[in-house]
Design a protein around this motif. Structure first.
Motif, PDB file in Angstrom:
ATOM      1  N   ALA A   1      21.611  74.524  46.837  1.00 22.43           N
ATOM      2  CA  ALA A   1      20.515  74.977  47.905  1.00 22.43           C
ATOM      3  C   ALA A   1      20.173  74.075  49.527  1.00 22.43           C
ATOM      4  O   ALA A   1      19.215  74.092  49.996  1.00 22.43           O
ATOM      5  N   GLY A   2      21.477  72.839  48.874  1.00 25.74           N
ATOM      6  CA  GLY A   2      21.156  72.272  51.061  1.00 25.74           C
ATOM      7  C   GLY A   2      20.485  71.351  51.270  1.00 25.74           C
ATOM      8  O   GLY A   2      20.590  70.790  52.174  1.00 25.74           O
ATOM      9  N   ALA A   3      20.659  70.520  49.575  1.00 27.54           N
ATOM     10  CA  ALA A   3      20.098  68.988  49.873  1.00 27.54           C
ATOM     11  C   ALA A   3      20.491  68.078  51.142  1.00 27.54           C
ATOM     12  O   ALA A   3      21.627  68.341  50.996  1.00 27.54           O
ATOM     13  N   ARG A   4      20.015  67.562  52.065  1.00 23.19           N
ATOM     14  CA  ARG A   4      20.980  66.619  53.007  1.00 23.19           C
ATOM     15  C   ARG A   4      21.218  65.701  52.011  1.00 23.19           C
ATOM     16  O   ARG A   4      20.236  65.314  51.731  1.00 23.19           O
ATOM     17  N   GLU A   5      21.874  64.775  53.130  1.00 28.25           N
ATOM     18  CA  GLU A   5      22.189  62.780  52.469  1.00 28.25           C
ATOM     19  C   GLU A   5      21.348  62.692  53.795  1.00 28.25           C
ATOM     20  O   GLU A   5      22.077  62.446  54.781  1.00 28.25           O
ATOM     21  N   LEU A   6      21.256  61.583  53.405  1.00 33.15           N
ATOM     22  CA  LEU A   6      20.735  60.499  54.793  1.00 33.15           C
ATOM     23  C   LEU A   6      20.695  59.055  54.225  1.00 33.15           C
ATOM     24  O   LEU A   6      20.724  58.776  52.866  1.00 33.15           O
ATOM     25  N   ARG A   7      21.145  58.496  55.064  1.00 31.72           N
ATOM     26  CA  ARG A   7      22.641  57.540  54.779  1.00 31.72           C
ATOM     27  C   ARG A   7      21.560  56.314  54.841  1.00 31.72           C
ATOM     28  O   ARG A   7      21.929  54.851  55.560  1.00 31.72           O
ATOM     29  N   GLY A   8      19.878  56.721  55.473  1.00 25.75           N
ATOM     30  CA  GLY A   8      19.511  55.022  55.730  1.00 25.75           C
ATOM     31  C   GLY A   8      17.668  55.337  56.859  1.00 25.75           C
ATOM     32  O   GLY A   8      18.060  56.455  56.273  1.00 25.75           O
ATOM     33  N   MET A   9      17.842  53.992  56.991  1.00 27.66           N
ATOM     34  CA  MET A   9      16.307  54.699  57.902  1.00 27.66           C
ATOM     35  C   MET A   9      16.584  54.008  58.993  1.00 27.66           C
ATOM     36  O   MET A   9      17.044  52.844  59.445  1.00 27.66           O
TER      37      MET A   9
ATOM     38  N   ALA B   1      16.845  65.386  51.267  1.00 29.70           N
ATOM     39  CA  ALA B   1      15.763  65.588  51.953  1.00 29.70           C
ATOM     40  C   ALA B   1      16.375  66.692  51.713  1.00 29.70           C
ATOM     41  O   ALA B   1      17.288  67.471  52.375  1.00 29.70           O
ATOM     42  N   LEU B   2      15.636  67.452  50.958  1.00 29.95           N
ATOM     43  CA  LEU B   2      14.959  68.765  51.044  1.00 29.95           C
ATOM     44  C   LEU B   2      13.632  69.923  51.191  1.00 29.95           C
ATOM     45  O   LEU B   2      12.774  68.793  50.925  1.00 29.95           O
ATOM     46  N   ARG B   3      13.451  70.497  51.586  1.00 28.16           N
ATOM     47  CA  ARG B   3      12.386  71.253  52.006  1.00 28.16           C
ATOM     48  C   ARG B   3      11.902  71.900  50.899  1.00 28.16           C
ATOM     49  O   ARG B   3      12.024  71.731  49.000  1.00 28.16           O
TER      50      ARG B   3
END
Ligand SMILES: Cc1cc2nc3c(=O)[nH]c(=O)nc-3n(C[C@H](O)[C@H](O)[C@H](O)COP(=O)(O)OP(=O)(O)OC[C@H]3O[C@@H](n4cnc5c(N)ncnc54)[C@H](O)[C@@H]3O)c2cc1C
Length: 417
Positions: free
Chosen positions: A76-84, A112-114
């Protein structure tokens, strides 16, 4: 064998779950997969909007794998975020998700996904696992036995239809303004949590696959790049700051964007594509979470500050610890609250210390002196920034901070011991 799903909820189920957000849908999927006759109800129809920063901490990934929903979420397109990245008071620090002490990061990214996509996927997953799902059915009241125990739900559905649903166990997974918690008389206001959130999304903003938090006195912005090239943007303000501004929502949002150079720069390149939605004050807590015949899970138990982005983890973890306790209860034919003690213990162990730490951080970072000190320290020591960001990733318990070796490693550039 589950009954076929007509549009009317059945009159009886083993477990009735009010609310099909992540807590309710995950709990329904786990129970249905184990063969329980479970009915999952939601007042709204999916996909539906939910105000959220839309970031899932790394520890959500293994929970979603165990649930069997991870593959569908990737698709569904979940985005991978590598940190903050953390900004504020002229400082900028960047932290990655790394091992902390003895706690190993399950993956080095969060998702991160809507929420309209994420939540609809989980509801679909619950359905595939065998739960009977009814959308557009609102819980209006609880059915109570003569001894006060909970025996089921009274519902109102499409076109004003009414229905009573009897259940051995009734679960309140109906979020921040839980009707189930309010009917049980355990909801309280938590004045320390009075915040107003303004939520929207932008297109054309580049955050380099990192979540961002921008702190200022009395609040913060949170940015998370989600699917479809969008960035979720949340402005969270202490209620008194919001009220005293005297500005309309849009003007207030814009004034804070313009006041913070790093936010102005980030959003300046993009275009706002969603309306600005407001939510708050965010200030609910509960005095009890288990009852004879009932339990609360997720936000229905009480709210956590959105600062560290842990609410979805609390919802999924709550479901993962409530479901086995309910299976034991059903197996033993018990409906007394004592049988859910393992669920409460797990909440105390995994959720309470994280909620306390998050609350402390939210308090400190909204005040200029501690915020300046903390951000200066994180900017100058990358290991400490990794430690701070990884603590919100939910694979390490805050108790790891009691180990001096963790601090020594972080000070000298790493975080594991
Ligand atoms: C501004 C903001 C930003 C946030 N950012 C993040 C973040 O980045 N990461 C994170 O992990 N968490 C974040 N959170 C927290 C997160 O959104 C919640 O913790 C999470 O959604 C809780 O899931 P839940 O299933 O318990 O409740 P919800 O997701 O709220 O679901 C509850 C469901 O119950 C239904 N319902 C309500 N009343 C009834 C009724 N009477 N009858 C039937 N159904 C009913 C609702 O329609 C809803 O679908 C944020 C929250 C806010 C407000």
């Amino acid at each position: 064998m589950n009954a076929p799903n007509t549009n009317m909820p059945p009159a009886r189920a083993q477990v009735a779950i009010a609310g099909a957000g992540p807590a309710g849908a995950a709990c329904a999927a786990l129970l249905a997969r184990a063969g329980v006759d479970v009915v999952l109800l939601d007042a709204q129809r999916f996909p539906r909007f939910k105000a959220c920063g839309e970031f899932m901490s790394p520890q959500c990934v293994p929970l979603l794998e165990q649930l069997g929903a991870a593959q569908a979420l990737r698709r569904a397109g979940a985005r991978e975020l590598r940190g903050m990245e953390l900004f504020g008071h002229g400082r900028r620090a960047r932290g990655r998700f790394v091992d902390i002490g003895r706690a190993r990061a399950p993956v080095d990214y969060g998702w991160a996904l809507r929420r309209e996509v994420f939540d609809a996927q989980l509801v679909e997953h619950a359905r595939r696992c065998g739960a009977q799902v009814f959308e557009g059915w609102r819980v209006c009241a609880l059915e109570r036995g003569a001894d006060g125990s909970v025996k089921g739900l009274h519902l109102r559905g499409p076109g004003g239809a009414r229905r009573s649903l009897a259940a051995s166990w009734t679960i309140g997974a109906d979020g921040l303004r839980s009707k189930v918690a309010s009917e049980l008389g355990v909801q309280r206001e938590d004045r320390g949590l009075r915040r107003i959130a303004l939520t929207t999304r932008y297109r054309g903003v580049d955050t380099r696959s990192l979540a961002q938090a921008h702190f200022f006195e009395g609040g913060y912005f949170a940015l998370a790049p989600v699917d479809q090239g969008l960035v979720s943007v949340n402005l969270v303000l202490f209620e008194e700051l919001y009220r005293s501004s005297g500005l309309e929502r849009d003007a207030l949002f814009e004034s804070w964007v313009q006041r913070l150079p790093a936010v102005r720069e980030a959003l300046g390149a993009g275009e706002r594509v969603d309306p600005l939605r407001g939510l708050g004050p965010l200030a609910r807590t509960t005095t009890q979470q288990t009852f004879d015949g009932a339990a609360l899970v997720g936000d229905a138990c009480g709210y956590v500050d959105p600062l560290t982005g842990e609410g979805i983890f609390f919802a999924l973890h709550g479901a993962a610890s409530l479901a086995p306790a309910l299976l034991d209860a059903l197996g033993a034919g018990r409906t007394d609250r004592g049988v859910l003690a393992p669920y409460l213990r797990e909440r105390q162990r995994e959720i309470a210390p994280r909620a306390r730490l998050c609350r402390w951080l939210a308090f400190a970072l909204a005040r200029p002196t501690p915020a300046r000190l903390l951000l200066a320290l994180l900017e100058s020591r990358s290991g400490l920034a990794d430690l701070a960001v990884s603590l919100s990733a939910d694979y390490a318990r805050p108790a790891e901070l009691l180990r001096p070796s963790v601090w020594l490693r972080a000070w000298s550039g790493g975080a594991s011991a």
